[in-house]
Structure formats: C-alpha cells, structure tokens
Write an enzyme that holds these catalytic residues in place. Sequence first.
Site, PDB file in Angstrom:
ATOM      1  N   CYS A 204       0.798  -1.239   0.000  1.00 24.94           N
ATOM      2  CA  CYS A 204       0.000   0.000   0.000  1.00 24.94           C
ATOM      3  C   CYS A 204       0.824   1.279   0.000  1.00 24.94           C
ATOM      4  O   CYS A 204       0.458   2.244  -0.674  1.00 24.94           O
ATOM      5  CB  CYS A 204      -0.945  -0.025   1.186  1.00 24.94           C
ATOM      6  SG  CYS A 204      -1.915  -1.538   1.216  1.00 24.94           S
ATOM      7  N   ARG A 242      15.039   0.024   1.406  1.00 22.38           N
ATOM      8  CA  ARG A 242      14.892  -1.157   0.538  1.00 22.38           C
ATOM      9  C   ARG A 242      14.165  -2.285   1.258  1.00 22.38           C
ATOM     10  O   ARG A 242      14.482  -3.461   1.083  1.00 22.38           O
ATOM     11  CB  ARG A 242      16.259  -1.625   0.015  1.00 22.38           C
ATOM     12  CG  ARG A 242      16.121  -2.409  -1.316  1.00 22.38           C
ATOM     13  CD  ARG A 242      17.450  -2.974  -1.805  1.00 22.38           C
ATOM     14  NE  ARG A 242      18.421  -1.968  -2.086  1.00 22.38           N
ATOM     15  CZ  ARG A 242      19.679  -1.968  -1.590  1.00 22.38           C
ATOM     16  NH1 ARG A 242      20.073  -2.937  -0.801  1.00 22.38           N
ATOM     17  NH2 ARG A 242      20.514  -1.008  -1.908  1.00 22.38           N
ATOM     18  N   SER A 243      13.156  -1.910   2.076  1.00 20.88           N
ATOM     19  CA  SER A 243      12.411  -2.944   2.790  1.00 20.88           C
ATOM     20  C   SER A 243      11.496  -3.681   1.816  1.00 20.88           C
ATOM     21  O   SER A 243      11.176  -3.176   0.736  1.00 20.88           O
ATOM     22  CB  SER A 243      11.581  -2.318   3.907  1.00 20.88           C
ATOM     23  OG  SER A 243      10.526  -1.555   3.343  1.00 20.88           O
ATOM     24  N   ASP A 265      20.239   1.741   0.644  1.00 24.48           N
ATOM     25  CA  ASP A 265      20.070   1.466   2.073  1.00 24.48           C
ATOM     26  C   ASP A 265      21.412   1.685   2.774  1.00 24.48           C
ATOM     27  O   ASP A 265      22.354   2.179   2.164  1.00 24.48           O
ATOM     28  CB  ASP A 265      19.459   0.074   2.340  1.00 24.48           C
ATOM     29  CG  ASP A 265      20.447  -1.063   2.111  1.00 24.48           C
ATOM     30  OD1 ASP A 265      21.625  -0.784   1.806  1.00 24.48           O
ATOM     31  OD2 ASP A 265      20.036  -2.225   2.265  1.00 24.48           O
ATOM     32  N   GLY A 324       6.939  10.552  10.625  1.00 25.29           N
ATOM     33  CA  GLY A 324       7.224  11.071  11.951  1.00 25.29           C
ATOM     34  C   GLY A 324       8.712  11.239  12.224  1.00 25.29           C
ATOM     35  O   GLY A 324       9.107  12.061  13.035  1.00 25.29           O
TER      36      GLY A 324
END
Length: 372
Positions: A204, A242-243, A265, A324
């Site tokens: 998403c 790069r998750s 990353d 955040g």
Amino acid sequence: MHYSSCFKRHLRFSLLQRRLVISRQFNSSTTTTTTSSSNSRVVDVSGLAQRMRDSVRRYTLQQEVRMVAVLAQSDSLLREDAEVYSHNIAEAFAEDGLHYEVCSCSGDEPAAVEEAIRYLNQRSDVHGILVFYPIFKTRNLDDKGLYLNQRTGVHYKTYDDYLRDVVSPQKDVEALSQVHTRGAQHLFRARGMDHAGEDPYVPCTALAVSKIMEEYYKPLHNSNNSKSSRKWLGHTVTVVNRSEILGRPLAGLLSLQGATVYSVDEDSILVFEEDGRLRRCNNMELKDCIGQSSVIVSGVPTSDFSLPMDEIQPGTMVIDVSEGSCNVEEDVLLQKPSVQLVSNVGKVTVAALEQNLIRLHQQQRNLNLILE
Ligand SMILES: Nc1nc(=O)c2c([nH]1)NC[C@@H]1CN(c3ccc(C(=O)N[C@@H](CCC(=O)O)C(=O)O)cc3)C=[N+]21
C-alpha cells in the site's frame, strides 16, 4: 522515547495544518501551499486520498467487507509505529463502511503469530489480512539460520519473510506473498502490470507513492503520460529504503514503468534499470544519486537521518515517507526553486489499502459465484 516521538508527530501535524489554513486564506482556488519567493510548495494529498476513498464508500453500500490486522510487535517502538498506522486505518475504515479488527498476539512467540494468521486464512468472513511489519527483524531461530516452509520447500532468512508467505495470497492486502513477487531478487514483477488501466498490485505505501507521483509530479518538460504503461521513461528516481514492504517493491514498480531507480540502504546502492533488472553501484554515494534524481523518496525510520539537501536540484519532488521521523529539512528545501514536498503519504496509504481490500473482496466474490 514514546512520548517525545508522539509529540514530534503532533508538532509536525499542527505545522502542516497551519500552513494549509494560511494557504486557504490567500488562495482559495488551489489546495496546495505556495511559499512566496521560491515557487516551492508543500503538496496536500488529501484530494487524491478522498477520491480514492469515495469509490470505496460506494462499494460498501452494497457489500460487507472485513479486514483483520495482526499486531505482534513486542519492541515498544516498532509497536508504536504499527499502532499509529492501525489507528489511522480504524478511523478511515469506520468512515468508509469497512469492518476492521485487530488481532493482538504475542511477538515473543513466533508460532503464535503463525497460528493466528492460519486461523484468519480460514475465516470466511475475513476478506483481507494485514500483518504489521517488522515484527522480528532479523531474528533467526533454527541452527542453519533459515526457516523452512514445509509445504513449498522454500527457505527464508528471517521469520518475517517466512510469515509473509503464510498469509493466503487471496487475502493478502499488501501483495507481499511470493506469488506476487516471483524472483524478486533479480527481476521484479508486480501482479496486474499487464492489465492496462488497472493499478498494479503492490504494497500500500508503494502504491500510494506511485499514485502521488502520477497525480502531482508535473515535470518541467511535461513528458509524463500517465496513461502509458512506461510513464516514467527518461526519469531518474532515488528511493532511500529497501524494505520488502516499501522500498524494494516501489523501486521495482517504477523501473517497470520506465524509470531508472537508485535503491539506497545503509549498506549499498543498487540501480533498478528500466527493465526491472538490478545492478550494484559500487562507486556511487547517496549524494550522487540525489543530484541526478527528479523524484526522491525517503523512508528512513530514524530521526538522525536527513537527506543531503545541497544536492537536491530545482524542480525535484521530495516524498518523505519516514512517518514522523522526518528525513527532510523542510525550510532549507523550500528555499530552492520549484521544489515540491510531500510528507503526509499516510493518508493515501490508507486509501490504497482500502482499494486493495475491495479488489480482494471482488475476486473472492467472483470465485464464490463460480463455485456455487
Ligand atoms: N505490513 C505493513 N505495511 C505498512 O505499511 C506498515 C507496517 N506494516 N507497519 C507499520 C508501518 C507504519 N505505517 C504507517 C502508515 C501510515 C501512517 C499515517 O497515516 N501517518 C499519518 C500521520 C502520522 C503522524 O505523523 O502523526 C499521515 O501521514 O497522515 C503512519 C504509519 C505503515 N506501516
């Protein structure tokens, strides 16, 4: 720790709100904020989010749709991140007529998380499952440091990777299971890419960033043909993250749409070329990538990271997805000419989640009609 980060979020939110109010007072015909001299602006993405959610509302007038989220973090910071997201999901779902449940289980017990997901896979009233990540990060339990899926024979490096494939692909709202990202190591494929006009099926936040680019990024030489499947040809994008739930699928998606994407990353820089193929860039640094990019996406979840501002070129769109942590020195950035800053991606992320969920519900309904 907990309170200071909440406070920071609150502060950032109120700053954004204030800027918005000021812009409305002075210019009622636009929904974005323009700072006086530099022609740079903070983009307000609520219009896009609202339009995406309107179609969901129409659907739920007729259909009962339910998603369950699995909240299993035991680390308090990770848990807080997931809770912020969960809170925003709950709010939006309530407004849009979608059912939402949180399944809270103990992250100290990997088998319990797996069992919870398997139970949700079975529940016929549940159309979508969202597992908040990361849960275990890189924790390895067995002696080879690998997890084995008994059914498929596939080995995984971390328990989070293993869990992504436990979710039934039919209920996987984020398209994280391997069915959707076959051979992700070298050649990224997004399900739905071949169907013209349909959104690709990707996680998403990645989908949200790509929709924001399509809607609000207007390059100087206006070559963005949003109808074309290769809409980003000739554009260079840097993605700092790069998750598996954001940076990798986003880089893969944009490269399939024609962009050259630097994927950065803490250990390495890779480039996803136009065809989705990956190459290592040993001689480059982050600032080199930044200097070449017309869109920069930053998702580093720590407050001590900041993008190198000096290298950012006029006309660049900067998308801060750090939720955040704030990876951007806003004041410095907005002094540059024609820069666009996006920082409230979360609104569009939730809308993208709703859309993915509706698509899963439609598929399940069609399947049930055939089977009846
Ligand atoms: N499988 C998975 N997918 C995720 O996408 C995922 C996840 N796990 N684990 C947790 C993180 C965190 N995350 C957020 C998304 C939106 C907001 C959000 O809506 N933020 C508000 C503002 C929040 C604030 O700063 O107060 C906004 O942008 O408008 C926050 C956090 C998704 N994550």
